[in-house]
Design a protein around this motif. Structure first.
Motif, mmCIF file in Angstrom:
data_model
loop_
_atom_site.group_PDB
_atom_site.id
_atom_site.type_symbol
_atom_site.label_atom_id
_atom_site.label_comp_id
_atom_site.label_asym_id
_atom_site.label_seq_id
_atom_site.Cartn_x
_atom_site.Cartn_y
_atom_site.Cartn_z
ATOM 1 N N LEU A 223 0.840 -1.191 0.000
ATOM 2 C CA LEU A 223 0.000 0.000 0.000
ATOM 3 C C LEU A 223 0.882 1.251 0.000
ATOM 4 O O LEU A 223 2.112 1.172 0.049
ATOM 5 N N THR A 224 0.245 2.426 -0.032
ATOM 6 C CA THR A 224 0.973 3.679 0.072
ATOM 7 C C THR A 224 1.392 3.895 1.522
ATOM 8 O O THR A 224 0.552 3.858 2.427
ATOM 9 N N ASP A 225 2.678 4.100 1.754
ATOM 10 C CA ASP A 225 3.176 4.416 3.093
ATOM 11 C C ASP A 225 3.028 5.915 3.331
ATOM 12 O O ASP A 225 3.435 6.724 2.487
ATOM 13 N N ILE A 226 2.463 6.287 4.477
ATOM 14 C CA ILE A 226 2.270 7.712 4.736
ATOM 15 C C ILE A 226 3.605 8.454 4.781
ATOM 16 O O ILE A 226 3.684 9.638 4.445
ATOM 17 N N GLN A 227 4.666 7.742 5.137
ATOM 18 C CA GLN A 227 5.991 8.368 5.158
ATOM 19 C C GLN A 227 6.431 8.815 3.762
ATOM 20 O O GLN A 227 7.272 9.713 3.638
ATOM 21 N N ASP A 228 5.866 8.190 2.727
ATOM 22 C CA ASP A 228 6.231 8.554 1.353
ATOM 23 C C ASP A 228 5.368 9.690 0.810
ATOM 24 O O ASP A 228 5.691 10.264 -0.233
#
Length: 257
Positions: A223-228
């Protein structure tokens, strides 16, 4: 020359207690923001808000947590008024508030539709309105939308459908606020690895989303990592000021527009 750096600036983040909003709040403080006001909706998020406030203060910025229901114009007005009273006029205003519903159109009730529209469209509209009234000249305004705006998919009509108006709200705001040097953007992350995502999805759907992006094999969960996502937000509210009126999908190749 206008100073577009984050250092010394005041930020307001709606939905800033936890998940992506909480990480953005911490990051802005680490980048030298003078003060960060975070909004949270209900008592269920109070403990998260208090932790985020503590983290902001540990980074050297002033911080305040403000509770409120943003589904009324008055609620959004109070949020901005309370922010100005507590930490001053914001230079940066970020709205991360959203609500997801995965359901066939034929099964969605009027009450469900109204709730989705209130959170995803109405609150976003009045957040932009109050940002236009309160954000300082040369400020930055960002609204979180969804990568599903670029999808051809069933079951998310009331989610992506009520986020879609934000694209036009954003474009109109750019033309109306641009004379004051204010940049306005919308950011659509892919499905994020946070508690916001999982309750709406069954096991099969979770498995699909974890493999759907072109770069899924290279993220922590697929999934999309919020850190990215955070570095892009950081750029948009600082040196990325020339990017305005755009909807930017940050999703590793999950959908496109």
């Amino acid at each position: 020359m206008t100073d577009h750096s984050i250092r010394g600036k005041v930020a307001l983040i709606a939905g800033g207690a936890k998940n992506l909003g909480g990480l953005i709040a911490r990051d802005l403080a680490q980048q030298g923001a003078a003060a960060v006001a975070i909004h949270y909706n209900s008592d269920a998020s109070r403990a998260d808000a208090e932790k985020t406030v503590a983290a902001i203060r540990d980074a050297g910025a002033r911080a305040v947590a403000l509770q409120g229901d943003l589904t009324t114009a008055g609620g959004v007005e109070r949020l901005f008024a309370d922010t100005v009273a507590a930490v001053g006029r914001p230079d940066i205003a970020i709205n991360t508030v959203g609500k997801v519903l995965k359901k066939p159109i034929t099964d969605i009730s009027e009450a469900e539709y109204d709730e989705m529209a209130a959170v995803n469209a109405k609150a976003a509209f009045f957040f932009l309105k109050e940002a236009g009234r309160h954000v300082n000249d040369n400020g930055k305004v960002v609204t979180l939308v969804t990568s599903l705006l670029g999808a051809f998919t069933p079951f998310y009509a009331s989610y992506a459908g009520t986020k879609a108006p934000v694209e036009h709200f954003t474009r109109a705001a750019v033309k109306e606020f641009g004379a004051r040097g204010i940049s306005v953007t919308a950011v659509g992350p892919g499905p994020m690895d946070t508690p916001f995502f999982y309750p709406a999805e069954g096991e099969d759907a979770v498995a699909y989303h974890k493999t759907a992006a072109a770069l899924s094999p290279f993220s922590k969960t697929g999934l999309t990592d919020i850190q990215d996502v955070v570095p892009f937000i950081r750029h948009l509210v600082s040196d990325g000021w020339w990017i305005t009126g755009q909807t930017i999908l940050i999703n590793g190749g999950y959908t496109t527009k």
